[in-house]
Design an enzyme around this catalytic site. Sequence first.
Site, PDB file in Angstrom:
ATOM      1  N   GLU A  44       0.823  -1.211   0.000  1.00  0.00           N
ATOM      2  CA  GLU A  44       0.000   0.000   0.000  1.00  0.00           C
ATOM      3  C   GLU A  44       0.855   1.258   0.000  1.00  0.00           C
ATOM      4  O   GLU A  44       0.507   2.247  -0.635  1.00  0.00           O
ATOM      5  CB  GLU A  44      -0.952   0.006   1.202  1.00  0.00           C
ATOM      6  CG  GLU A  44      -2.080  -1.011   1.096  1.00  0.00           C
ATOM      7  CD  GLU A  44      -2.956  -0.822  -0.135  1.00  0.00           C
ATOM      8  OE1 GLU A  44      -2.936   0.270  -0.717  1.00  0.00           O
ATOM      9  OE2 GLU A  44      -3.627  -1.784  -0.517  1.00  0.00           O
ATOM     10  N   TYR A 124      -6.297   6.910   3.827  1.00  0.00           N
ATOM     11  CA  TYR A 124      -6.470   5.864   2.819  1.00  0.00           C
ATOM     12  C   TYR A 124      -5.771   4.569   3.231  1.00  0.00           C
ATOM     13  O   TYR A 124      -6.375   3.482   3.229  1.00  0.00           O
ATOM     14  CB  TYR A 124      -5.926   6.292   1.435  1.00  0.00           C
ATOM     15  CG  TYR A 124      -5.697   5.067   0.609  1.00  0.00           C
ATOM     16  CD1 TYR A 124      -6.782   4.379   0.067  1.00  0.00           C
ATOM     17  CD2 TYR A 124      -4.430   4.496   0.471  1.00  0.00           C
ATOM     18  CE1 TYR A 124      -6.619   3.184  -0.599  1.00  0.00           C
ATOM     19  CE2 TYR A 124      -4.258   3.303  -0.198  1.00  0.00           C
ATOM     20  CZ  TYR A 124      -5.349   2.656  -0.732  1.00  0.00           C
ATOM     21  OH  TYR A 124      -5.181   1.463  -1.365  1.00  0.00           O
ATOM     22  N   ASP A 142      -9.104   6.267  -2.412  1.00  0.00           N
ATOM     23  CA  ASP A 142      -7.954   6.769  -3.163  1.00  0.00           C
ATOM     24  C   ASP A 142      -8.470   7.464  -4.425  1.00  0.00           C
ATOM     25  O   ASP A 142      -9.668   7.712  -4.557  1.00  0.00           O
ATOM     26  CB  ASP A 142      -7.018   5.609  -3.507  1.00  0.00           C
ATOM     27  CG  ASP A 142      -7.635   4.710  -4.562  1.00  0.00           C
ATOM     28  OD1 ASP A 142      -8.874   4.673  -4.660  1.00  0.00           O
ATOM     29  OD2 ASP A 142      -6.875   4.060  -5.305  1.00  0.00           O
TER      30      ASP A 142
END
Length: 336
Positions: A44, A124, A142
């Site tokens: 991520e 996020y 996102d």
Amino acid sequence: MDEETLDKQTAESIRTSLVTWFRENCRELPWRELDDPYAVWVSEVMLQQTQVATVIDYFNRWMEAFPTLQDLADAELDDVLGLWAGLGYYRRARMLHEASQSLRETGMPTTHAELLEVKGIGAYTAGAISSIAFGIAVPAVDGNVKRVVARLFALEDVWTSKGEGKVWEIAEELVDPESPGDFNEGMMELGATICRPKNPKCLLCPVRESCQAFALGTPETYPEPKPRKKPKKQTTRVVAHRRDDEVYVVRAEDGGLLGGLWGFPSSDAQSEDAPSDPVGEVVHVFSHIRMTYELHESSETPEFPQMEGRWVPIRDLGDLPMSVAMKKVAALLSMG
DNA sequence: AACTCGGGGTC
DNA sequence: GACCCAGAGTT
């Protein structure tokens, strides 16, 4: 969320269609095969402002070098940045490294609130790790999700704080409490492969029937494009110091542009006089700066007193990290 | 709310 | 060229 925007039946329809579609069509990506919260975290962070296709090789090399959080905590910063070199936004790597050291004893946080406190994990990324690695039903918004939600509900404004807040509210109501990870990944996968910025493939979209922008016939016009500024023009003078047959480079100070990476010593080209006539120029465009690097050569060795590990022949750089920008400058030298 | 942080894919 | 990418931290 007000019910005029999203009723419960519409929400349920979207989440079941999306999750079903995702499970049948998801791409095989390396971080999806590991079932490891640390791997989810690494992926991520690498994926922040970086496309999937770019990340895959970096992720595989990283996991081979640092298979666990403890391995990362034990690693040297140079090795960490070396594996990151070329990905950009190098602060991401530094924060990941620092965070791994602060979590060495406790391991990965397992709640949304704790994840949010980790350096480099924002709204996020906390949502993504929570839902994908731990099955917690929280949204993860996102750029892809902003676009998908904007089209589903015909929202133009998603870039102001108000518009972004609206998207988070909708995403919170929409997220599938049974499979939040698949739902969030599905929204992003949909945005990346079907609901693209240009030429969306609406005929293949699993939630086409719930999409207001599709119904209006102008899906591409949602959302409004993000306002962008032109990169400012700037010139940096860099010097290639030669001694014997070697060219030397240094490590840039942490914190600034390309901080922590190796390259030619540089100075602002604004005020002082140039040390010599430039032997070449390259232009490198960053997100906010259009930089001209003006290369000079020097046989002087003014800073060489601090030779211990600080000045390194470019030939001996090995795995030490150098930015793409400085590699462009270095390429000037071999063109002679 | 604006600014700082890279580099590459894609049209 | 323009636009965007599984954004976050600082001011």
